[in-house]
Design an enzyme around this catalytic site. Structure first.
Site, PDB file in Angstrom:
ATOM      1  N   CYS B  86       1.020  -1.108  -0.010  1.00  0.00           N
ATOM      2  CA  CYS B  86       0.009   0.021  -0.117  1.00  0.00           C
ATOM      3  C   CYS B  86       0.758   1.005  -0.083  1.00  0.00           C
ATOM      4  CB  CYS B  86      -0.796  -0.039   1.139  1.00  0.00           C
ATOM      5  SG  CYS B  86      -2.192   1.011   1.044  1.00  0.00           S
ATOM      6  N   HIS B 194      -3.479  -5.678   1.006  1.00  0.00           N
ATOM      7  CA  HIS B 194      -2.577  -6.029   2.374  1.00  0.00           C
ATOM      8  C   HIS B 194      -2.923  -7.325   2.740  1.00  0.00           C
ATOM      9  CE1 HIS B 194      -2.453  -1.709   3.770  1.00  0.00           C
ATOM     10  NE2 HIS B 194      -3.469  -1.475   3.147  1.00  0.00           N
ATOM     11  N   GLU B 196      -1.144  -8.795   5.216  1.00  0.00           N
ATOM     12  CA  GLU B 196      -0.946  -8.729   6.411  1.00  0.00           C
ATOM     13  C   GLU B 196      -2.204  -8.504   7.238  1.00  0.00           C
ATOM     14  OE1 GLU B 196      -0.563  -6.016   4.765  1.00  0.00           O
ATOM     15  OE2 GLU B 196      -0.881  -4.312   5.728  1.00  0.00           O
TER      16      GLU B 196
END
Lengths: 80, 220
Positions: B86, B194, B196
């Site tokens: 990002c 994302h 994560e």
């Protein structure tokens, strides 16, 4: 000296903000406004008293930080 | 393995990235402040998501010029794996480690939802754990995720199989549905989604756990 740096999106780079502004202008009844493009202006003071030196420094600032050559053009004006 | 997460002012996914790395490696990564001039001993670097420097000037522009980035660029050029997620992707582009730029989303809206990606390249250290054409669901949360590059650059990315992920349903107007790209050497990955944020069923998905596991195994 003062420098005024105008940064604009390159031709062909999509400008959704310009499009939104264009839509809002049309909504207000401003007929015939087209190709709206949004950019930014950065003004700054430079310690250089020589115009060429001031321009050279502003140019370096544009290359290193102020503009992204992938998507933007810039124009430098040196104001006394 | 000694992973490191770079922390910029207004990074907001640094701890998520750390949690994902800890889950994958069994130990907490190093957290490195952007103002440091040098990196600790590390062999894997993540530039996390967030809104570094408030996205002032351009997303990632200031972060790309922060003191630590000189060391990150040197490490990347020496072959150390680097992932930018990002805002980290925006920063890698601004730093010149990846080509192109991330523009304002074509629909102008901030897009915050899960998206499905197709894994396009399965030979990189980051995507080697996937079958070609595999699908993963990762969330996106960005305003400036519209990948842009000139046609020559896009053709090169396509031809050299440097497009790591593509959106199945393009959320932001990205050229050629690009969600993530690799550098020429294959050791730098930038991606808007994302992984994560989906490392546990409690977070709504586990595709990211598999991503980090395969990445750290390949890079170890």
């Amino acid at each position: 000296m003062k420098a005024k740096i105008t940064i604009t999106l390159k031709n062909g780079v999509l400008d959704p903000q310009g499009k939104a502004i264009e839509g809002a202008l049309a909504g207000l009844g401003f007929a015939g406004a087209s190709d709206v493009r949004q950019g930014k202006v950065i003004e700054l003071k430079l310690e250089e008293s020589d115009e060429a030196a001031a321009r050279a420094k502003a140019e370096e600032m544009c290359k290193k930080l102020l503009a992204n050559p992938v998507m933007e053009n810039y124009q430098i004006e040196i104001l006394a | 393995m000694k992973p490191a997460v770079i922390v910029f002012p207004a990074s907001n996914c640094d701890r998520d990235a750390a949690a994902a790395l800890e889950q994958a490696t069994g130990k907490a990564p190093l957290m490195v402040w952007h103002g440091e001039a040098s990196l600790p001993d590390t062999d894997f670097i993540i530039l996390p998501g967030g809104f570094s420097y408030g996205d002032y000037l351009r997303s990632g522009a200031m972060a790309a010029k922060s003191p630590i980035m000189r060391a990150v660029i040197d490490k990347a050029n020496a072959g150390t794996p680097v992932i930018g997620i990002c805002n980290g992707f925006q920063t890698l582009c601004e730093a010149g480690l990846l080509p192109g730029a991330l523009l304002r989303n074509s629909g102008l809206n901030f897009v915050c939802r899960s998206v499905t990606l197709r894994v396009e390249n399965t030979s990189s250290i980051f995507t080697g754990g996937y079958e070609k054409g595999a699908f993963v669901d990762f969330p996106v949360a960005h305003h400036d995720g519209n990948y842009f590059a000139d046609d020559e650059t896009l053709n090169r990315l396509d031809g050299d199989e440097r497009i790591a992920f593509r959106y199945v349903d393009n959320p932001n107007g990205s050229a050629r549905d690009i969600a993530g790209i690799l550098n020429e050497a294959g050791n730098v990955l930038g991606m808007m989604p994302h992984p994560e944020r989906v490392i546990s069923p409690l977070l709504g998905g586990v595709d990211g756990a598999a991503f980090f596991k395969s990445v750290v195994e390949a890079a170890a």
